[in-house]
Design an enzyme around this catalytic site. Structure first.
Site, PDB file in Angstrom:
ATOM      1  N   GLY A   1       0.790  -1.226   0.000  1.00 36.84           N
ATOM      2  CA  GLY A   1       0.000   0.000   0.000  1.00 36.84           C
ATOM      3  C   GLY A   1       0.822   1.276   0.000  1.00 36.84           C
TER       4      GLY A   1
ATOM      5  N   GLY B   1      -7.521   2.123   2.593  1.00 36.29           N
ATOM      6  CA  GLY B   1      -6.533   3.196   2.671  1.00 36.29           C
ATOM      7  C   GLY B   1      -7.081   4.594   2.499  1.00 36.29           C
TER       8      GLY B   1
ATOM      9  CG  HIS C   1      26.147   7.189  30.261  1.00 35.93           C
ATOM     10  ND1 HIS C   1      25.533   8.413  30.157  1.00 35.93           N
ATOM     11  CD2 HIS C   1      27.486   7.419  30.340  1.00 35.93           C
ATOM     12  CE1 HIS C   1      26.468   9.361  30.202  1.00 35.93           C
ATOM     13  NE2 HIS C   1      27.662   8.790  30.304  1.00 35.93           N
TER      14      HIS C   1
END
Ligand code: NAI
Length: 455
Positions: free
Chosen positions: A39, A142, A441
């Protein structure tokens, strides 16, 4: 005649996932697609635009990194090659969807499907002259580009001077000057791509700010970053006419004209529900949108509508979830759709990402909330990797329920980091529990942990 358990009309993210999950749940499924599987998302939306944007990011890194100690010369941006690479990425993913359908024994019918009403055992859909029947029907047709009634626009589209999100991805040459009608998500992402590689871009937006409902402070950071890149914004401006090589618009009560060699029309999308035989079912509609409940059921029993066609949230990831909710309902499993925990992203540089309520939105719903705003530069990695970046995060906490209810960010990696906040909002962790989460980190995501300690 062969009777399917489920007929799915439309092979985008909503439709193909619905077919896949239903088949995995033991149903015999037929999926109808008139163009390519995947799509809008795979063929002319999410994936191709991100492929293009990544090339423009590489180009910018190559040409604008002196401050980081990197100087390059002779850098060439080959737009045709970028488009060719995009086509390969799309081809690979579309083939992947096809393979998944095969693996799950979904019958894929390539053709224009028209619903022809009820059949003895359920519903009938006709494609390529053959009628298929199924016990259930899932509509996943859609959305389509809205074409505003601006004189000259239709003629411009026919001549190729005006393009939509579909054709813009296949331009083989960069325009010199481009006008973008509509400063929403499509307009901004494409405008950003073209401006990054040297095209002079002007965005005409009828509202006083870009990016729709996005946090106004985030919009300011975006607008500044885009203007630095040479993009021009005409806000609260009205497009009056599209001519052969120019656009006429009104700004501050004055009529003006911009010369350009391409116009991108990105003034919104609407559910693509016309011409597919919905009238034969008698579903309740809300203008072009199919009305659905929280299980994705329409007002007709055994008919579901997932993805953009129900007009609720025109995002591929919403469609995925809606597909799963619909199939779970078919299988009698307990599930329902929550629209308040769907993240939204704008993939420009800086990136924008948000989840849940804004402070104002939460207050309108009667919540007592506290908002914390921190610059992204509190995260060491952000500072290490950006130069004078203006990124920030906002956390919105419901103080009565002691829960995070919103997160809004602008800055690098926001598209990836937002999932951390989404999990927190969705699973309703308390700020005290969140404080115990260990973030790697250095990461920009640490900004979330930092912000929690400022609540
Ligand atoms: P949009 O609704 O996001 O933006 C359209 C913009 O055009 C609005 O700001 C509107 O005020 C403006 N506008 C409408 N008519 C106009 C006119 N005549 N003159 C000037 N401005 C006008 O629609 P867009 O950008 O076309 O995107 C469509 C859908 O695709 C959205 O629902 C969006 O969520 C989805 N999408 C999502 C992306 C993402 O998640 N990153 C990327 C691209 C699209």
């Amino acid at each position: 005649m062969e009777l399917f358990d489920l007929l799915v009309v439309g092979g985008g993210p909503g439709g193909y996932l619905c077919a896949e999950r239903a088949a995995q749940g033991g149903m015999k499924v037929a999926l109808f697609e008139k163009r390519a599987l995947g799509g809008t998302c795979l063929n002319e939306g999410c994936i191709p635009t991100k492929t293009l944007l990544n090339s423009s990011k590489m180009y910018r890194h190559a040409t604008e990194s002196e401050a980081y100690g990197v100087t390059a010369s002779g850098v060439i941006f080959d737009h045709a090659k970028v488009v060719a690479r995009k086509n390969n990425v799309v081809k690979t993913l579309v083939a992947g969807v096809g393979a998944t359908m095969n693996a799950n024994k979904v019958t894929v019918i390539t053709g224009d499907a028209v619903i022809s009403g009820r059949a003895d055992d359920g519903f009938a859909v006709t494609a390529n002259g053959t009628t298929y029947t199924g016990r259930r029907l899932a509509i996943a047709s859609g959305s389509e580009t809205v074409i505003p009634p601006v004189p000259g626009l239709k003629e411009g589209l026919a001549a190729g001077f005006v393009v939509t999100n579909r054709e813009v991805l296949d331009l083989m040459e960069l325009p010199k000057e481009m006008v973008v009608i509509g400063g929403g998500v499509i307009g901004l992402e494409m405008a950003y791509y073209f401006a990054s590689v040297g095209v002079k871009v002007t965005v005409i937006e009828m509202m006083p700010k870009i990016a729709g409902a996005t946090d106004p402070e985030i919009c300011k950071v975006l607008t500044d970053a885009f203007e630095k890149r040479g993009m021009v914004f005409k806000l609260s401006a009205k497009v009056l006419e599209v001519k052969t090589n120019s656009v006429i618009y009104e700004e501050n009560g004055q009529q003006k004209e911009i010369a350009c060699d391409k116009v991108l029309l990105s003034a919104g999308r609407r559910p693509a529900t016309a011409g597919i035989g919905l009238e034969t079912l008698g579903l309740q509609m809300d203008r072009a949108a199919i009305v659905t409940d929280r299980h994705m059921c329409t007002t007709v029993q055994n008919v579901y509508a997932v993805g953009d066609c129900n007009g609720k949230s025109m995002l591929a990831h919403t469609a995925y979830r809606e597909a799963e909710v619909a199939v779970n309902h078919m299988l009698g499993k307990c599930d329902e759709m929550r629209y308040d925990v769907i993240p939204a992203v704008i993939y420009t540089d800086p990136e924008v990402a948000s989840i849940g309520h804004s402070k104002e939105g939460a207050e309108k719903l009667g919540m007592n909330v506290k908002e914390v705003k921190l610059p992204m530069s509190y995260a060491g990695r952000y500072l290490a990797e950006t130069n004078g970046g203006k990124g920030f995060i906002k956390l919105v906490v419901d103080t009565d329920r002691n829960r995070l209810v919103g997160c809004h960010m602008v800055g690098s990696y926001a598209s990836e980091i937002i999932m951390t906040a989404t999990m927190m909002v969705d699973t309703e962790l308390t700020p005290d529990r969140l404080k115990k989460l260990v973030f790697p980190h250095p990461t920009v995501a640490e900004i979330i942990r930092e912000a929690i300690f400022h609540i």
